[in-house]
Each structure stands twice: as C-alpha cells, then as structure tokens.
Scaffold this motif. Structure first.
Motif, PDB file in Angstrom:
ATOM      1  N   LEU A 112     -70.716-105.415  29.248  1.00  0.00           N
ATOM      2  CA  LEU A 112     -72.018-106.026  29.368  1.00  0.00           C
ATOM      3  C   LEU A 112     -72.186-106.863  30.625  1.00  0.00           C
ATOM      4  O   LEU A 112     -73.050-106.623  31.454  1.00  0.00           O
ATOM      5  CB  LEU A 112     -72.143-106.927  28.156  1.00  0.00           C
ATOM      6  N   THR A 168     -58.012-110.732  22.369  1.00  0.00           N
ATOM      7  CA  THR A 168     -59.092-111.309  21.550  1.00  0.00           C
ATOM      8  C   THR A 168     -60.406-111.290  22.322  1.00  0.00           C
ATOM      9  O   THR A 168     -61.451-110.927  21.788  1.00  0.00           O
ATOM     10  CB  THR A 168     -58.760-112.776  21.188  1.00  0.00           C
ATOM     11  N   ALA A 173     -63.930-109.147  21.380  1.00  0.00           N
ATOM     12  CA  ALA A 173     -65.254-109.739  21.168  1.00  0.00           C
ATOM     13  C   ALA A 173     -66.295-109.126  22.099  1.00  0.00           C
ATOM     14  O   ALA A 173     -67.475-109.075  21.773  1.00  0.00           O
ATOM     15  CB  ALA A 173     -65.194-111.247  21.374  1.00  0.00           C
ATOM     16  N   LEU A 174     -65.855-108.678  23.261  1.00  0.00           N
ATOM     17  CA  LEU A 174     -66.798-108.124  24.241  1.00  0.00           C
ATOM     18  C   LEU A 174     -66.884-106.606  24.157  1.00  0.00           C
ATOM     19  O   LEU A 174     -67.531-105.978  24.996  1.00  0.00           O
ATOM     20  CB  LEU A 174     -66.382-108.541  25.651  1.00  0.00           C
ATOM     21  N   HIS A 207     -71.373-117.123  29.919  1.00  0.00           N
ATOM     22  CA  HIS A 207     -71.131-117.743  28.610  1.00  0.00           C
ATOM     23  C   HIS A 207     -70.682-116.722  27.566  1.00  0.00           C
ATOM     24  O   HIS A 207     -69.956-117.066  26.633  1.00  0.00           O
ATOM     25  CB  HIS A 207     -72.390-118.477  28.135  1.00  0.00           C
ATOM     26  N   ASP A 208     -71.095-115.479  27.722  1.00  0.00           N
ATOM     27  CA  ASP A 208     -70.606-114.435  26.808  1.00  0.00           C
ATOM     28  C   ASP A 208     -69.079-114.385  26.875  1.00  0.00           C
ATOM     29  O   ASP A 208     -68.379-114.337  25.866  1.00  0.00           O
ATOM     30  CB  ASP A 208     -71.149-113.052  27.208  1.00  0.00           C
ATOM     31  N   ILE A 262     -67.057-116.682  28.054  1.00  0.00           N
ATOM     32  CA  ILE A 262     -66.431-117.937  27.610  1.00  0.00           C
ATOM     33  C   ILE A 262     -66.406-118.001  26.089  1.00  0.00           C
ATOM     34  O   ILE A 262     -65.399-118.363  25.477  1.00  0.00           O
ATOM     35  CB  ILE A 262     -67.174-119.161  28.196  1.00  0.00           C
ATOM     36  N   ALA A 263     -67.519-117.602  25.469  1.00  0.00           N
ATOM     37  CA  ALA A 263     -67.564-117.622  24.004  1.00  0.00           C
ATOM     38  C   ALA A 263     -66.551-116.645  23.421  1.00  0.00           C
ATOM     39  O   ALA A 263     -66.034-116.844  22.321  1.00  0.00           O
ATOM     40  CB  ALA A 263     -68.964-117.278  23.514  1.00  0.00           C
ATOM     41  N   ALA A 264     -66.264-115.590  24.181  1.00  0.00           N
ATOM     42  CA  ALA A 264     -65.267-114.630  23.707  1.00  0.00           C
ATOM     43  C   ALA A 264     -63.859-115.200  23.824  1.00  0.00           C
ATOM     44  O   ALA A 264     -62.926-114.697  23.213  1.00  0.00           O
ATOM     45  CB  ALA A 264     -65.385-113.332  24.496  1.00  0.00           C
ATOM     46  N   GLY A 265     -63.700-116.267  24.612  1.00  0.00           N
ATOM     47  CA  GLY A 265     -62.406-116.925  24.688  1.00  0.00           C
ATOM     48  C   GLY A 265     -61.900-117.218  26.093  1.00  0.00           C
ATOM     49  O   GLY A 265     -60.871-117.874  26.256  1.00  0.00           O
ATOM     50  N   VAL A 291     -79.288-112.227  31.432  1.00  0.00           N
ATOM     51  CA  VAL A 291     -79.076-113.313  30.489  1.00  0.00           C
ATOM     52  C   VAL A 291     -79.790-114.549  31.043  1.00  0.00           C
ATOM     53  O   VAL A 291     -79.491-114.986  32.143  1.00  0.00           O
ATOM     54  CB  VAL A 291     -77.568-113.603  30.335  1.00  0.00           C
ATOM     55  N   PHE A 318     -75.950-120.113  29.981  1.00  0.00           N
ATOM     56  CA  PHE A 318     -75.379-121.405  29.603  1.00  0.00           C
ATOM     57  C   PHE A 318     -74.233-121.864  30.492  1.00  0.00           C
ATOM     58  O   PHE A 318     -73.987-123.058  30.621  1.00  0.00           O
ATOM     59  CB  PHE A 318     -74.854-121.361  28.163  1.00  0.00           C
ATOM     60  N   HIS A 372     -72.035-128.683  23.400  1.00  0.00           N
ATOM     61  CA  HIS A 372     -70.876-128.769  22.506  1.00  0.00           C
ATOM     62  C   HIS A 372     -70.476-130.222  22.303  1.00  0.00           C
ATOM     63  O   HIS A 372     -69.476-130.697  22.817  1.00  0.00           O
ATOM     64  CB  HIS A 372     -69.717-127.949  23.054  1.00  0.00           C
ATOM     65  N   PHE A 395     -57.721-128.866  21.444  1.00  0.00           N
ATOM     66  CA  PHE A 395     -59.154-128.735  21.696  1.00  0.00           C
ATOM     67  C   PHE A 395     -59.422-128.380  23.158  1.00  0.00           C
ATOM     68  O   PHE A 395     -58.665-128.755  24.049  1.00  0.00           O
ATOM     69  CB  PHE A 395     -59.887-130.032  21.351  1.00  0.00           C
ATOM     70  N   ASN A 396     -60.507-127.670  23.362  1.00  0.00           N
ATOM     71  CA  ASN A 396     -60.939-127.363  24.718  1.00  0.00           C
ATOM     72  C   ASN A 396     -62.140-128.198  25.114  1.00  0.00           C
ATOM     73  O   ASN A 396     -62.970-127.776  25.912  1.00  0.00           O
ATOM     74  CB  ASN A 396     -61.308-125.881  24.829  1.00  0.00           C
TER      75      ASN A 396
END
Lengths: 488, 546
Positions: free
Chosen positions: A16, A103, A107-108, A199-200, A202-205, A270, A274, A283, A456-457
């Motif tokens: 994507l 991972t 997710a992607l 952000h896609d 980043i959200a995926a990891g 997009v 973000f 966050h 934590f990140n």
C-alpha cells in the motif's frame, strides 16, 4: 532505468504505502538549485549502484584493521568484527527477517519484507545491479553515491584535487559537507519523495522516525568508519544546525508530497498523514489533568495535533543561531513555514492549501540550506566562538520555556525532547563534564525524566509532575547559561 | 448576541448550516418562521433533519420554571391523601409519585447539569476554549434547557415561574416539554366537562398530549431519542460534542445504554411496576376512566401509556432496544452531517470526536497487543466509535427471529459495514462515502425505531427477553468486541442491567471479578451527598474510564 522500475512497481500493485510513494516519485525529482548554487543530497543520480564488496579490496577500504584509514569497509562490515560496536547500516537488511519485521509485514499484507520494495528502499541499496548485493544492507553506495562512474576515477591520483562539483557530476556525494551529509541521512531517517515511514507502517510495528543528526552520529554503539577533521565544538555545533535544517526540509517536502497526492485524489492517498504529527499529540491519556495546552506563541486550538514538533521545535532555534555557527550566514526568514504550521494545526488541514504552502516553505528552507552548504564548504577557514554552545543552550532553554519561565512553552514530549537533545549536543560539543560539570545534573535529570518506561514506546505516565521536573531543569540550564553580567 | 454567534462559530470548527441557522435564530429573536429558512440553507444531505415538534411556538408559549412544577410534585414521600384535597379528589397519588421534583432536585444529576459548568473543571475549560461556558449556548444546550430558538440567551434571566433560568440545569420541562399548554392542561380541573369524575388528562391519547406540547416519555422510542439527543448528540439542536471540547477537559461521554442509565437514575417516575400506582391496574383504570371508556379501550395500557403488563412484555427491554438504535441513529446523523459539510467543500472534516477515542488515546507498548491482534483495515486508521453498533447488532440479530422485523434486520450488517469501510478508507474517513453510508444507516435506524414504536403487540416477552439477554452476554465476551473497551462496557452494562431487572442474580464473586476490569454501572446509590445535593457522575466516571 529508475523510471522503468517505478512504472513496474506502480503497475504490479504490491504494498500500500509503496504504491503511494511510487506515485510521488514520478516526475518530481528535486532540482536542488537555489540562487545558482547546487547543493547535493537531494537529487537521485542516474548512475548505477555497485556492490559494497567492490570497495573491500585489502589495498583499498578492506584493510582489516577496524577504525583505521584504509579499513573503512572492514569497520562498516559487521561480520568482520563481531564484538563491540557496529555500524547499524550494515545490519539494515537482516533485520527484515526477524520476528518483529514479520509482524509488521503481516499487518501490511506483505508476503516477505526482505523482498518488498517498500522496505528495501531504506533497508538496502535497492538499485544495486547485482541482486544478491541487496543483502549487504545499507552499503557504501547508499550514502556515498552510486559508484558506476566514480569508482574507477576516485582511485586515481587526481581525485583529491577535483572540486566537489566535479565529483558530484560523477555521482559521488561529498559527505564531508554537513548539509550534503545530513540531507543524505534525512532521505531515509526522515523520508523523501521515494521513501517514507507513514502511520500505516508505524501502526504495523515499525519504529517511528525521530532523527536528530548529532544524537545519531554520537550513538555510543555506532562504529564510525571515518574521522571528523573538524574539531569540537565546531563540528557538533554545526552538525546540529545543519541536521535541524535538513530534517525540517525533508519533513516539509514529505508533507508537500503527501498533500499533492491527496489533491490528486490518488486512491491510495493518505490524508491527513499522522506520522507528520507528534505521536503523543494523540497517544496520550484522556483526562483533564493530562491536557497538553501550550503557552507559547504557537498555542494551538484545543484538541488539534501539533505538526512536526519533532522537526520544527528546535529548528527555529537553529535558524536563529545560524550566524553563530557560520559567521556571515543570514538568519533565515521562515515566515512561510510559520504559515504552514498554522495551516497544519487545524482539525483537518486542507490538502490543496497545504501543497501550495509547503512548497513555499521548502523553497524558503532551501535558501537557508544553500547558505549553510556554501558556508560549510569554507568551514576550515574559521572557528566558531568558544561560547557558542552556551549561547545555543540559552536559546534552546528559552525556546522550551514560557516567557516568564513559569511554564513550559509546549507540553508535548517531542517538543521537550528535541530541545533537550539540542542541549546535550551543545554540552558534548563544549567538552562535556570536564568543562561544564554544572550542566551535568540538569541534563541527566532531563534524560531520566524524558525516558520512556521499560516496555513502552511512549512517555507513559508522563504527567504534570514530570513536566514540572522538566521545566525546572530547563530553567536551571537557562540560568546556568546566562552570560556573565546579563540580566535574566 | 453577535458575540454568542461568533463564539459558536469558533467553537464548532465545522459548522452545519442548520446549526448556524439555529444560532442565528437564537440571536435574531425572530420566532419560528426561521425554522423553515434553516431547512432551506441546510446542506443537501440525505440524512433527515429532525425538528423537534415540541418546540415552543413563540416567546409566550414557553414555560420552563421548575418552581411551577414544585407546586404539586414536591412531596417528601408518598402522601396521605387525607392531607391533600386535590390528591384525594383526583387520586393523583395513584397516578404519579408526587415526589418527582424533590427527587430530581436532591438526587438527580440533571439538576446539577448547569452547576458543573461553574466548577473548577468548567473554569479550566473556559480558559482553554476562550469563552464563558456558563453562558455559551453550545454548552447550555445540553447542560440546561437552552435549545430553544425562540428566546435570545441573555433574555433568559431568572424569572421564577415562566422564563428560562439556565442555572436550574436540565429541568422538568427540558424533557417533558417546554410549551405552556400542556402544563396548564395536565392539572386543570375540568370536572364538569368530564362527567363529573375527574380531570380528563389521563385519558388523552399520546398524540393529543403531544399536540399540547408534552413529550410522551412513556414511549420507549420517544424517550430513547430524547435522551440520546444529549447523551450522544443532536446537531439540529446544536448538541454536538467536539474534540476541541474534549481536549479542553470535558469528561468523555460514556457509551449510552438507556436501560442502564434508567436503572442508575434515582427514579422520579413510577414505573407501572410500582404497586402504589393503582391507576395502572385494570380496576384502577376502570375506576378512573369509567367502565364505558375502559371497555372501548381494551388495550389501554399500550394505547395510552405505551407499555404492556410485565407478564406480557418486559418494558425495560423495549427501552434497551430503542436506546441502542436511537444512539446509533444520533451518532450516524452527526457523522453524516459533518461529512456532508466536507463534501460541500466547506473544509474541515468529520470531527475527531466521532471516532473511537482509544484508537488513538492508548499507550504505545512493545510488544503491542494491537499489532499482535492485527487490524481490520490498513493499520493505524482510527475507526468510528464501535460501541454505537455493538448493542444494536445484538438487538437486530435477535430481531431477525421476529416475524415483523426479519426483513429489516437483514439490512443492518451490510449498512454498518459500509460505514466502517468508509471510515477506514483514509484517516478520519472518506467524506462522500461516510455521508452516504451514515445517512443510509440513519434511515435504517429510523425505520427500525418506527417499527418498534408502532408494534402494539408485546415483543420482548419473558422468553424473548431471555434470548436477547443470552445473546448480549455472548457478544460481550466475544472476540469481536473484546478489543474495544467501550463496546464491551456498553454490552456489559446492558447485560448486567437486564439480569438485575429480571432478578437473575449474578454470583457476587463473578461480579467482583467483572468490576475489576469494567465499571458495571453508570452510578450507584447513594445518589446524594450529605448536604442532599446530587452527586455529580462526571468525576467518578472519568476515573473509571481513564
């Protein structure tokens, strides 16, 4: 050649984000020409990449003695010296095989990260003609430029006497220039027309990008394969200024690309993206005691995200002190950037306006960078004033605090942290504990307070108490950097 | 007044022409002729604009004074009719509790709704937002009774009997109806005109009462829509909570589950379940209305009061179903209107407040539960609030087994999925797709609610209620919703409330374990502080939601 690769990727429809960045690439290569001065680090070379092993001959850069001249390849290559620090660039490709990368890929919807152009663009030298060389990771050519033309030339006796201009024409990037260097780093560590961590991803990891040149350069486990010729404090002070300018430019250009993509209504566009905002604008915990209201001049409407606080909070200080780092350089006029920030800090910015304004802001930043670039070419001719670090910290702490210093100018963690990282750069530039023992305590406390808790990140639990602690330390540093005789 | 308008414009960020119109008419004193202009200026959206038919027709038609109601509804406890001539004549104590006003004033947080605007949090919000929240119409519209376009805000000075007094909070008439005629009529002694027996009000049809301006809150659908208009939102009345207001410190609106909210209220209404209210028994009704009238209205419970005997239908369950769908309707209307605004090129976007708060407001952890779980769409896009569809989903799946609802029920899931898809197509949704899908889902909700409202037969019999209860319990623990704290909370509330209502005890140890992860009710007794003032829910709930 490159365009052909792009076209193929575009049509193949894999991945994507890669698709969306592919769109950006078409026909938007930057012309890094400002006021007749060309400075590099922007433009993609038309020449082919060669493998890093081309550089590894024992008589050239593979001398076998880590850290020594003639052993640059040896120093870079992780397998040749397993112990101790290493160059992370050399491991960039193999991390694509680890569990975390898997991972992210899952997710992607990416079958294999190590075959995915989206990933390889930064984790390897994708254009290397010999396919297997991708496994070298971020090899020599990624930063020094594709060696097709300059490889034979640079071994000849006349190479050193050639001008940077001549070298650039052969595809070589003169990284000794701090502007060229930090723009080159920013290509991956911030992003460019080809490459982005959105952000896609980043959200995926994928870890967020948070580039500060000086902090990266002086990472304790970074095994340098070169030696800086510029002495301290000049090197770090200037590197910080150029890094700030280059980072902000890359972020702003990335914004322009994203806005243009949104205007073109590309199906994969997009907007808003973000990753261009401070992570902790969103966050953060919910609740009245956790509000992030700034008190500074750029006070945002409640509930609106802070745009690129990471890139622009300290960059504005860098702009103010440019003439200290490089005497004769003008303080840049960044009003287009201010306008851009105002436009971006609305609930949902309008891409059409942003595309136009971001372009103006990039042009404005280019004027600044062009001056810095030229000044850095002549850096050997003069030294910076010895108390430049003090002046910089004075400005950075002023930037971090409200006018009366009773509040923080911006409560956002990103903003606080870049101010802090600027201060640490200056501390080390000036000689660290040996010369400035009194700065050590407030800086250490800032480091501890701003640090993410284990596991934590993000600055989980970073609340009013922590902010007050941070404010106090900035205030302390501000006092410590008062010029003798200056009234506060 | 222009100030009030400017304030409004600044606050909303994205204005709907309707809302603007509303404020313009608030500021312009001109009475309801404006309402039509409002409609004309409205964006050409598919979502239905709902104008409250019970709005006063002019300044003289308004009566909001709480004191007026206290004249009758302020008893300390059920009265001894011997002491009360009026009550003994009309047996009003068998029809209503007569303690309503006192309960409301001392225990009901609605009476403190405008006081909280002046609390430290209110002051903090005012500082951040840059306007006085105790006077701003966008606050008072929910925190008081200031939704009326007839009277300009500053004119709502304290006038004990008739005029607006914003400081009284959400008063009797805010819900029961602001218009004068019903307030006169419902207590008017018209013995002569009614065969010498009693005041005729109690035998009026709901339609007639509404004509006079009283909202028929006994109707579960009417009630659900009204509650949802503040507790979820209603753009037509300027009731929209924006992310800016949240960011200034407004506590998060909890998922709105009508049955639970009703059960957590100090009740000032007499459920027909209350044996003291003899009026609602067959003999009581016959005695009051006369044999002939009672004979002609065999289904009087439903016809006049919109309930069935508990043997036939568990009333609370119909409220639960209506509340779930009405909340979804309210949310979809807001989304559709905001999206329409963007589609029309008026900038902005669908407000962040329409999206799942916790999609963004969460800690960044490593390793991450979310990343391990995977994403429905592209990673990192906030979905719209999922709780609004969680309970309706269960209600609809259950209704699919009911003859009257089967066809309509089939349409729900595709419509909801379309809204979700549009919301994930890009960050904060694709406005055109969102507008279309949300409007369609809103229309579906209207249709469902209409059916629920018109179905005179018992729907939620004991058996059907038990089936629904089981389905809610299953959904609350299903993987579908466990990743969404608000949806889980919403479903849990519904489940616990229904079980309690049906006297099916939950083992205390199970309940304790549940309480550790999810607040199991909106608020619990005691409802008052020592000084007999209502306990404000906000603070405690915020802690729970944190």
């Amino acid at each position: 050649m490159r365009a052909a690769i792009l076209a193929v990727m575009f049509l193949s429809g894999l991945g994507l984000s890669r698709l969306s960045s592919a769109v950006v690439r078409v026909g938007t290569h930057k012309q890094g020409i400002v006021g007749g001065t060309k400075f590099d680090g922007y433009e993609k070379s038309p020449f082919a990449q060669l493998t890093s092993s081309s550089c590894a001959a024992a008589a050239c850069h593979g001398g076998g003695h880590v850290g020594e001249v003639g052993s640059e390849y040896t120093t870079w290559a992780p397998d040749l010296q397993m112990e101790g620090p290493f160059d992370p660039h050399a491991k960039a490709y193999r991390v694509l095989f680890n569990a975390h990368s898997q991972t992210i890929a899952r997710a992607l919807n990416i079958p294999e990260a190590h075959k995915e152009s989206l990933c390889l663009k930064c984790h390897a030298v994708e254009e290397t003609q010999s396919g297997h060389a991708i496994s070298e990771g971020v090899g020599c050519g990624a930063c020094h430029g594709p060696a097709e033309k300059w490889l034979p030339e640079h071994t000849l006796a006349g190479w050193k006497s050639r001008s940077n201009r001549e070298k650039e024409e052969l595809g070589f990037l003169p990284l000794s220039n701090l502007v060229t260097r930090s723009l080159t780093c920013a290509g991956c560590h911030v992003g460019d027309a080809d490459r982005e961590v959105n952000h896609d991803l980043i959200a995926a990891g994928h870890p967020r990008l948070s580039f500060v040149y000086t902090s990266f350069h002086f990472r304790s486990d970074y095994r340098h394969h070169w030696r800086e010729r510029t002495p301290q404090p000049d090197f770090e002070v200037r590197a910080w200024v150029c890094g700030q300018a280059a980072t902000l430019r890359a972020a702003t250009e990335l914004l322009q690309q994203r806005a243009e993509r949104a205007v073109a209504n590309h199906p994969k566009a997009v907007w808003p993206e973000f990753s261009g905002y401070s992570c902790f604008s969103c966050h953060q915990k919910i609740g009245a005691e956790n509000l992030q209201q700034g008190t500074g001049p750029a006070k945002r409407q409640a509930g609106v995200l802070g745009w690129e606080l990471w890139s622009n909070t300290a960059a504005k200080v860098a702009a103010e002190v440019s003439d200290i780092a490089y005497p004769g350089v003008h303080k840049p006029d960044l009003h287009e950037l201010d306008t851009l920030q105002k436009l971006m800090e609305k609930p949902i910015p309008i891409p059409k306006n942003i595309a136009v304004q971001a372009k103006r802001a990039v042009a404005e930043l280019d004027v600044w960078l062009a001056e810095l670039h030229d000044a850095d070419m002549r850096k050997g001719e003069y030294r910076i004033p010895a108390d430049a670090p003090r002046q910089f910290v004075r400005e950075l702490t002023r930037n971090a605090l409200s006018k009366d210093r009773l509040k923080l100018a911006n409560l956002d963690w990103d903003a606080l942290n870049v101010n802090f990282l600027g201060c640490t750069a200056m501390y080390h530039a000036a000689g660290g504990y040996r010369t400035l023992p009194e700065w050590s305590a407030p800086l250490s406390d800032l480091r501890v307070t701003l640090k993410f808790p284990l596991g934590f990140n993000g600055p989980t639990g970073f609340g009013a108490i922590e902010r007050e602690r941070v404010r106090k330390q900035f205030e302390e540093l501000h006092k410590l950097t008062k010029r003798p005789g200056e009234t506060p | 007044m222009t100030n009030g308008c400017g304030m409004w414009v600044r606050m909303m960020g994205f204005l709907f022409a309707t809302a603007t119109g509303l404020v313009l008419s608030v500021s312009g004193v001109k009475p309801l002729a404006h309402a039509t202009a409002v409609q004309k200026d409205a964006p050409s959206v598919r979502v239905k604009q709902v104008k409250d038919p019970l709005l006063p027709r002019g300044v003289d038609d308004v009566d909001t004074g709480f004191t007026f109601c206290l004249g009758c509804h302020n008893e300390k406890s059920p009265i001894d009719v011997k002491d009360n001539e009026f009550a003994s004549r009309f047996k009003s104590n068998e029809f209503v509790l007569l303690t309503e006003g006192r309960t409301w004033k001392q225990q009901d947080p609605h009476s403190a709704a405008s006081k909280v605007l002046g609390s430290p949090l209110g002051l903090q919000m005012a500082g951040i937002l840059g306007y006085d929240v105790t006077k701003a119409v966008q606050c008072l519209t929910c925190h008081s009774i200031d939704k009326d376009p007839v009277a300009p805000v500053p004119n709502k000075a304290h006038d004990i009997l008739t005029r607006f007094d914003s400081s009284e909070g959400v008063t009797c008439n805010a819900c029961h109806g602001l218009r004068k005629p019903w307030q006169k009529e419902h207590s008017a002694d018209k013995v002569a005109s009614h065969g010498g027996r009693t005041i005729p009000w109690r035998t009026f049809s709901p339609e007639k009462k509404e004509e006079l301006g009283m909202r028929n809150l006994r109707d579960p659908v009417v009630k659900a829509k009204l509650c949802a208009s503040c507790h979820v939102g209603n753009p037509a009345e300027g009731k929209i909570i924006s992310h800016e207001i949240y960011a200034a410190g407004h506590p998060p609106l909890p998922p709105f589950e009508l049955a639970t909210f009703l059960e957590c209220q100090p009740k000032h209404w007499g459920y027909p379940l209350n044996p003291a209210l003899k009026f609602f028994t067959d003999t009581g009704f016959q005695e009051y209305a006369g044999e002939e009238f009672a004979k002609a209205h065999a289904n009087w419970r439903w016809e006049l009061y919109r309930f069935h005997s508990e043997e036939q239908e568990i009333s609370l369950v119909r409220s639960l179903a209506a509340g779930a769908v009405a909340s979804l309707l309210a949310e979809m209307r807001m989304i559709a209107l905001e999206a329409a605004h963007v589609v029309k090129g008026q900038g902005g976007g669908v407000d962040f407040a329409r999206f799942d708060c916790y999609a963004c407001h969460h800690d960044l952890k490593s390793p991450s539960d979310r990343q391990a779980r995977g994403y429905g769409g592209p990673p990192g896009r906030p979905p719209i609030k999922a709780w609004v569809a969680a309970l309706p989903g269960v209600v609809v799946d259950h209704a699919a087994g009911l003859k009257n609802f089967a066809d309509l029920a089939k349409e729900f899931h595709p419509k909801w999925e379309a809204v979700q898809k549009a919301s994930l197509a890009r960050p904060f949704g694709k406005p055109d797709e969102l507008e279309k899908s949300a409007s369609e889902l809103a229309a579906w909700c209207e249709e469902f609610l209409k059916k629920l409202q018109d179905d005179a037969d018992p729907i939620y019999t004991k058996m059907e209620s038990a089936r629904l209860l089981a389905a809610i319990g299953e959904a609350a623990t299903s993987k579908l919703w466990t990743a969404d704290p608000e949806a889980t909370m919403h479903l849990t509330w519904a489940y616990v409330t229904l079980r309690r209502h049906s006297m099916i005890d939950i083992p205390p140890d199970k309940l304790d374990a549940l309480k550790k992860t999810i607040p199991i009710q909106v608020r619990a007794e005691p409802f008052t502080t020592d000084g007999l003032t209502p306990r404000i829910v906000g603070d405690t709930l915020r802690q729970r939601l944190d």
